[in-house]
Write an enzyme that holds these catalytic residues in place. Structure first.
Site, PDB file in Angstrom:
ATOM      1  N   TYR A  55       0.998  -1.247  -0.179  1.00 50.91           N
ATOM      2  CA  TYR A  55      -0.087   0.051   0.012  1.00 50.91           C
ATOM      3  C   TYR A  55       0.959   1.140  -0.212  1.00 50.91           C
ATOM      4  CZ  TYR A  55      -3.534  -3.206   1.718  1.00 50.91           C
ATOM      5  OH  TYR A  55      -4.637  -4.502   1.519  1.00 50.91           O
ATOM      6  N   HIS A 126       0.145 -12.178   1.447  1.00 49.09           N
ATOM      7  CA  HIS A 126      -0.698 -11.258   0.777  1.00 49.09           C
ATOM      8  C   HIS A 126      -1.427 -11.992  -0.191  1.00 49.09           C
ATOM      9  CE1 HIS A 126      -1.686  -6.700   0.233  1.00 49.09           C
ATOM     10  NE2 HIS A 126      -2.916  -7.558   0.120  1.00 49.09           N
ATOM     11  N   GLY A 209     -18.559  -3.582  -0.023  1.00 47.78           N
ATOM     12  CA  GLY A 209     -18.277  -3.612  -1.678  1.00 47.78           C
ATOM     13  C   GLY A 209     -17.687  -2.430  -2.173  1.00 47.78           C
ATOM     14  N   ARG A 210     -16.485  -2.361  -1.824  1.00 47.70           N
ATOM     15  CA  ARG A 210     -15.671  -1.282  -2.203  1.00 47.70           C
ATOM     16  C   ARG A 210     -16.448   0.319  -2.350  1.00 47.70           C
ATOM     17  NH1 ARG A 210     -11.002  -3.816  -3.346  1.00 47.70           N
ATOM     18  NH2 ARG A 210     -11.152  -5.975  -4.101  1.00 47.70           N
TER      19      ARG A 210
END
Length: 331
Positions: A55, A126, A209-210
């Site tokens: 990230y 990950h 859901g993003r």
């Protein structure tokens, strides 16, 4: 805030996904804003925070480390390794996966420094590396536990079979995968059942859901140019327009209960098992409060069944990932 158990770890019922603070959505926030968010989260009882080396890359771990430094004794910090991040550190996406033992150790050492901690509470792989046996990777992760550099181990987006193999080498405390009303692969691929059987915690990412299930996103033009959702099939204009019908149905149910659609969606996820700790992300305190308040919503069996039917995956238009990312999931 009540607590739940992820293997050997005790965390708040709901955590905070930190990716969006400096990666993915094109809405990066500064350290001062992040600090206020972290302080408020801890004040409200949140003790579980999720980040990863990829990230940023790297910058999110630094942000999380600084923001939680004053709260270190009271929080659980999770981070992840496994993507290829190096010379292409400025690239939008990693070029591949790497779970070789030497890479596992190198990332752990680097993450410890970026986070500014002496031990990583939960260290995830990950994505599964098809070129490295999971036993070899988890063996390397277990060595970090023996050395006191990591407390607990996790996997992300792994299959039930891989999870079992990993758990046989060293206890796996948690597996992280996408899970929400409109993404229920863990129900059908055996991952949730395996977690129940082996006492492994389950950490849903993107439980909203993003952002779609909050009802706040109605116009794709509002997404920034660097928002990674622009590359997801479900957010293609045609699919997006079709999926808005599901959001409308969710909004109607939420209004009938006097809650927000996102809260209803989170309450559904939380009701699927007491070994489940979702990590919705946000950069705004108001949204953080809304998510936390969802832990107080009780849904009846009828409510749960209705929600499951109204926003069922078979009604969702578009895959959750494009072909390249899809190949990395569920190995």
């Amino acid at each position: 805030m009540k607590t739940r158990t992820l293997g050997t770890l005790t965390t708040s019922t709901i955590g905070l996904g930190c990716m969006g603070m400096s990666h993915g959505y094109g809405t990066n926030i500064d350290e001062a804003t992040a600090q206020k968010l972290f302080d408020h989260a801890v004040e409200r009882g949140v003790t579980f925070f999720d980040t990863a080396e990829v990230y940023g890359p790297f910058t999110n771990e630094e942000l999380v480390g600084k923001g939680l430094k004053r709260h270190r004794e009271h929080v659980v910090i999770a981070t992840k390794f496994g993507f290829t991040v190096g010379d292409e550190a400025k690239a939008a996406r990693p070029s591949g996966v790497d779970s070789r033992p030497e890479h596992v150790r190198a990332v752990a050492e680097a993450s410890l420094k970026r986070l500014g901690v002496e031990v990583i509470d939960l260290f995830y792989q990950h994505r599964v590396d098809p070129d490295v046996a999971i036993e070899e990777t988890v063996g390397a992760m277990a060595e970090l536990v023996k050395e006191g550099k990591v407390k607990a181990l996790g996997l992300s987006e792994a299959s039930a079979a891989t999870l079992r193999r990993a758990h046989a080498v060293h206890p796996i405390s948690a597996i992280q995968s996408e899970y929400s009303l409109w993404t229920r692969d863990p129900e059908t691929n055996g991952v949730l059942d395996t977690c129940r059987e082996l006492g492994i915690g389950f950490v849903p990412f993107s439980p909203l859901g993003r952002g779609m299930l909050t009802g706040a996103l109605k116009d794709l033009s509002k997404l920034g140019e660097n928002d990674f959702r622009r590359g997801l099939p479900r957010f293609d204009q045609e699919n997006f327009d079709a999926n808005l019908a599901l959001v409308t149905a969710l909004e109607t149910m939420a209004a009938d209960k006097g809650v927000k659609p996102g809260q209803l969606a989170l309450a559904w996820v939380l009701a699927q098992g007491d070994f489940i700790v979702p990590i919705p992300g946000t950069t705004k305190i108001a949204n953080l409060d809304s998510n936390i308040d969802a832990t107080g919503i009780t849904l009846s069996a009828e409510d749960l069944a209705t929600l499951s039917a109204v926003v069922s995956p078979d009604k969702v238009s578009g895959a959750r990932y494009g072909e390249a990312m899809a190949k990395m999931a569920g190995r």
